[in-house]
Each structure stands twice: as C-alpha cells, then as structure tokens.
Design a protein around this motif. Sequence first.
Motif, mmCIF file in Angstrom:
data_model
loop_
_atom_site.group_PDB
_atom_site.id
_atom_site.type_symbol
_atom_site.label_atom_id
_atom_site.label_comp_id
_atom_site.label_asym_id
_atom_site.label_seq_id
_atom_site.Cartn_x
_atom_site.Cartn_y
_atom_site.Cartn_z
ATOM 1 N N GLY A 8 0.835 -1.200 0.000
ATOM 2 C CA GLY A 8 0.000 0.000 0.000
ATOM 3 C C GLY A 8 0.864 1.241 0.000
ATOM 4 N N ASP A 9 0.240 2.376 0.205
ATOM 5 C CA ASP A 9 1.004 3.620 0.242
ATOM 6 C C ASP A 9 1.882 3.627 1.497
ATOM 7 N N ASP A 11 2.745 5.783 3.802
ATOM 8 C CA ASP A 11 2.247 6.317 5.068
ATOM 9 C C ASP A 11 1.327 5.339 5.791
ATOM 10 N N SER A 12 0.639 4.496 5.050
ATOM 11 C CA SER A 12 -0.292 3.541 5.659
ATOM 12 C C SER A 12 0.387 2.276 6.171
ATOM 13 N N THR A 50 -3.763 -2.367 1.427
ATOM 14 C CA THR A 50 -4.653 -1.261 1.784
ATOM 15 C C THR A 50 -5.863 -1.268 0.850
ATOM 16 N N GLY A 77 -6.370 2.322 5.091
ATOM 17 C CA GLY A 77 -5.156 3.115 4.998
ATOM 18 C C GLY A 77 -5.316 4.415 5.759
ATOM 19 N N VAL A 78 -4.345 5.297 5.621
ATOM 20 C CA VAL A 78 -4.396 6.576 6.327
ATOM 21 C C VAL A 78 -5.539 7.457 5.836
ATOM 22 N N ASN A 81 -11.348 4.233 5.925
ATOM 23 C CA ASN A 81 -11.881 2.902 5.715
ATOM 24 C C ASN A 81 -13.017 2.977 4.702
#
Length: 106
Positions: A8-9, A11-12, A50, A77-78, A81
Amino acid sequence: MYKVAVMGDYDSIYGFSALGVDIFPLDDKVLAIKELRRLADNEYAIIYITESLAAEISEEIDRYRERVTPAIILIPGVLGNTGEGVSGVKKSVEQAIGSDIVFGNN
C-alpha cells in the motif's frame, strides 16, 4: 517458512515493519500487480493490502480468492476505511458457513 507482507502507500504501511512484516510501498497499479504476483509465488502466506490499492487491482486479487495461500486481507489506509475489508471478511464467512452474519456497533 511462510512470510507476511503488507502492500500500500508508504504512510499507511510503514509501521508494520516494526512488527517484522515485510512492507512493499506501492502506489502504481502495474507495479502493484507485478509485486502481488511475485509475493504470491514466493512463500508469502498472508498479504495485507490497503483498501485503496486493492480497489485498483481488484481483478488481480480475485485470481487468488479460491487459493489457500496467499490469504489476501484488506486493511484501511491513512485515508480511511472504505468498508471493503469488512465486506470481504463477511463474504468469506458466509461462504464458509453458508449463512449471513451481522456486524454491529452494539
């Protein structure tokens, strides 16, 4: 020995590295598909993805639905949801037990 990954990204997923999970920061659909295939073929039993990335590669994820490994689990993820992770778990349980389940906020 089986391994665990998270995609995933950055930050997440970066926090998962503190738990000993292999992280794969990705935000490109083509690279994510290639990485998922590589992980699935290389002893990764559980792959967390994510929800936002999973939405981009949903057709690829569907290829693994009937396989025992890897188990692909969607996580928020950040950015929040989307509900796809809970929906996927609900669908899997329904298939396994043949009955609907209810998630409530009691």
